[in-house]
Design a protein around this motif. Structure first.
Motif, PDB file in Angstrom:
ATOM      1  N   GLU A 116     -10.476   1.072  -3.483  1.00  0.00           N
ATOM      2  CA  GLU A 116      -9.658   2.140  -2.938  1.00  0.00           C
ATOM      3  C   GLU A 116      -9.980   2.290  -1.452  1.00  0.00           C
ATOM      4  O   GLU A 116     -11.152   2.218  -1.055  1.00  0.00           O
ATOM      5  CB  GLU A 116      -9.929   3.466  -3.654  1.00  0.00           C
ATOM      6  CG  GLU A 116      -9.668   3.397  -5.145  1.00  0.00           C
ATOM      7  CD  GLU A 116      -9.699   4.754  -5.841  1.00  0.00           C
ATOM      8  OE1 GLU A 116      -9.370   4.799  -7.038  1.00  0.00           O
ATOM      9  OE2 GLU A 116     -10.060   5.761  -5.195  1.00  0.00           O
ATOM     10  N   ALA A 132      -3.048   1.187   5.565  1.00  0.00           N
ATOM     11  CA  ALA A 132      -3.531   1.371   4.196  1.00  0.00           C
ATOM     12  C   ALA A 132      -2.586   0.728   3.188  1.00  0.00           C
ATOM     13  O   ALA A 132      -3.020   0.054   2.242  1.00  0.00           O
ATOM     14  CB  ALA A 132      -3.704   2.851   3.893  1.00  0.00           C
ATOM     15  N   TRP A 161      -4.742   4.051  -2.323  1.00  0.00           N
ATOM     16  CA  TRP A 161      -5.014   4.647  -1.016  1.00  0.00           C
ATOM     17  C   TRP A 161      -5.131   6.145  -1.181  1.00  0.00           C
ATOM     18  O   TRP A 161      -4.228   6.791  -1.708  1.00  0.00           O
ATOM     19  CB  TRP A 161      -3.890   4.353  -0.012  1.00  0.00           C
ATOM     20  CG  TRP A 161      -4.075   5.109   1.278  1.00  0.00           C
ATOM     21  CD1 TRP A 161      -5.252   5.287   1.950  1.00  0.00           C
ATOM     22  CD2 TRP A 161      -3.080   5.816   2.033  1.00  0.00           C
ATOM     23  NE1 TRP A 161      -5.045   6.055   3.085  1.00  0.00           N
ATOM     24  CE2 TRP A 161      -3.719   6.385   3.168  1.00  0.00           C
ATOM     25  CE3 TRP A 161      -1.703   6.009   1.867  1.00  0.00           C
ATOM     26  CZ2 TRP A 161      -3.040   7.142   4.110  1.00  0.00           C
ATOM     27  CZ3 TRP A 161      -1.034   6.757   2.819  1.00  0.00           C
ATOM     28  CH2 TRP A 161      -1.685   7.313   3.931  1.00  0.00           C
TER      29      TRP A 161
END
Length: 533
Positions: free
Chosen positions: A94, A107, A115
């Motif tokens: 993540e 991202a 994200w």
């Protein structure tokens, strides 16, 4: 988008209008946020009072234990959280960062599985950042997001099926949003961030095959989790979204929450997406809670690694608790910023790899990185452990037994602060304050991507060392003078008097402020419309 009931609770905007703000601050969205504030604001205020009462009890010598009144919840083997929601089954890597347009594109193109769009520690809460972050998230889900560099290079997100699942971290319960008012009072910042995103993006995310997913910061007990669960239920009801669609991962980043992990999962069980292990915020909480005691005196923060016994107890208990209840356990942040220097780059990646190997071997189902350049190494480490499996929830970690004494065994991490540690804490706090007051909540400092949690642990360590006289005040003031001067040479635009004053008010004071952000926000980032005219 659906509308709510007749306009009777609409939050009032006190800030000057900005570009495209009307797309987010619609009458219906403001009604939705105002209704949540009207229904849940008083409970939030009472819970903040209870935080203060609990802090006083612990400072007065009351022991911190696993709650006796919830022993039945912990003992019952039958209950489990809801199964993973769409897009949240595999979370092996993540990425986190503020939802500005540049970071949003980076991202979404990072290759991570999730994200976390961070309105909290990685965002300086200037009004333009708050509304701009909501616009970036809305533009992303509507496939109209792009970012152009000052050099003219344009970037857009990759195809939707290659993007990470989006989770939003609203600000904590302790913060207000001074640019929105409901019934004469500021709206809780958490409800602003949650409410605006939920109103505009919940249905859109469902239609895209995912859902409205969140990270919940700085909870201190099960009652605060229960409040969030009730907010989720009400929000789903208001917008006609099926109950249980919302999912939330709770960051266990306060020492009191570490004693109520199962209870927090239980309160959120139909909306739970697991727990996350922080680091700096957790240490920050330990000092805030027990900084008056000499047996909680910590050495230089660089020396307090995740292998320290009390941190090992915390992370292993988190994995055991999550897997016992069918919930994901997500590891902590790798904050290294890849370097152009080959040797420095290799050393940074080696540190990240070692940290992620420990987490994967301990049973975590995934972990955090702060920079897209760290996604491959984190993914590789978890690939080696998970293989084709999406997680390792089957690892129950029944071998783990953690007592209250284990969680509180800070005295086993000993050693006096060093001159280098004092200087490092003062330097990073001042430089982060400079960036934060300039509107930047995530900033690269000394090869690390730092956010508000770093400034918090840095300033409270100085406070703790001064309180216990392991560092003298004259030394701190001498270093402070030197670092303020160095900051002025490095950042000529920086408001040095404001930065120094903020440090003195939050680190050199007699009574420790719980957070630096409320005071700094009110003094420096609040800009009402009448102030601009």
């Amino acid at each position: 988008m659906p509308t709510t009931v007749a306009l009777s609770h609409r939050a009032r905007v006190l800030a000057a209008p900005g570009d495209r703000h009307d797309e987010i601050l619609t009458p219906a969205a403001l009604e939705f946020v105002g209704l949540l504030a009207a229904e849940f604001g008083e409970r939030r205020r009472e819970l903040l009072k209870e935080r203060r009462r609990q802090a006083l009890r612990l400072a007065g010598g009351s022991p911190l234990r696993f709650p006796m009144v919830t022993a039945a919840v912990r003992a019952d083997p039958a209950w489990r959280v809801a199964p993973p929601a769409p897009g949240l089954t595999d979370r092996r890597v993540e990425i986190t960062g503020p939802p500005d347009r540049r970071m949003t594109v980076n991202a979404l193109n990072s290759g991570a599985r999730v994200w976390m769009a961070d309105f909290e520690d990685a965002t300086a809460p200037a009004w333009e950042n708050i509304v701009g972050g909501q616009l970036a998230l809305l533009d992303a889900i509507e496939d109209r997001l792009d970012f152009t560099t000052p050099e003219g290079r344009r970037y857009r997100p990759v195809a939707r099926d290659r993007r990470p699942t989006v989770m939003v971290r609203p600000r904590g319960w302790h913060l207000d949003e001074e640019h929105l008012e409901q019934d004469g009072a500021p709206v809780p910042a958490a409800l602003v961030d949650f409410g605006l995103y939920f109103f505009h993006c919940a249905r859109r995310q469902i239609d895209a095959g995912a859902g409205p997913y969140f990270y919940l910061p700085k909870l201190e007990n099960r009652y605060e989790a229960r409040l969030w669960n009730d907010i989720f239920l009400r929000a789903q009801e208001l917008l006609g979204i099926p109950r249980g669609t919302v999912r939330a991962t709770v960051l266990i980043e306060t020492i009191t929450a570490a004693f109520e992990m199962e209870e927090i999962l239980y309160e959120l069980r139909e909306h739970s997406a697991g727990l996350n292990a922080g680091r700096w915020d957790y240490l920050f909480s330990v000092i805030k809670t027990f900084g008056h005691r000499t047996d909680f005196l910590l050495p230089d923060r660089a020396k307090v690694t995740m292998t320290a016994p009390f941190l090992r107890a915390y992370t292993e208990l988190l994995v055991r608790t999550c897997h016992r209840r069918g919930a994901h356990a997500i590891g902590g942040m790798a904050a290294q910023v890849p370097s152009k220097d080959p040797a420095a780059h290799a050393a940074a990646l080696a540190k990240v790899r070692l940290d992620k190997e420990r987490e994967a071997e301990d049973g975590f189902d995934g972990s955090w990185v702060a920079h897209p350049g760290l996604v491959p190494v984190c993914r590789e480490v978890f690939d080696q452990v998970l293989g084709d499996r999406p997680h390792q929830l089957d690892r129950s970690r029944d071998d783990v037994e953690v007592t209250p004494a284990d969680l509180l065994s800070v005295r086993r991490v000993s050693g006096p602060p060093t001159p280098e540690g004092v200087r490092a804490n003062i330097a990073v706090a001042l430089r982060y304050f400079a960036a934060w007051l300039d509107g930047r909540g995530a900033v690269a400092l000394d090869g690390l991507m730092e956010d508000a949690a770093t400034a918090e642990i840095a300033r409270v360590q100085i406070w703790q060392w001064l309180r216990h006289r392991v560092v003298d005040r004259e030394t701190v003031l001498t270093v402070l003078d030197a670092e303020v001067a160095a900051l002025g040479a490095e950042y000529p635009w920086a408001p040095l008097d404001d930065i120094r004053s903020l440090f003195e008010r939050t680190a050199l004071c007699g009574e420790l402020p719980q957070f630096f952000t409320p005071d700094a926000y009110g003094r420096h980032l609040v800009r009402h419309a009448e102030e601009r005219s």
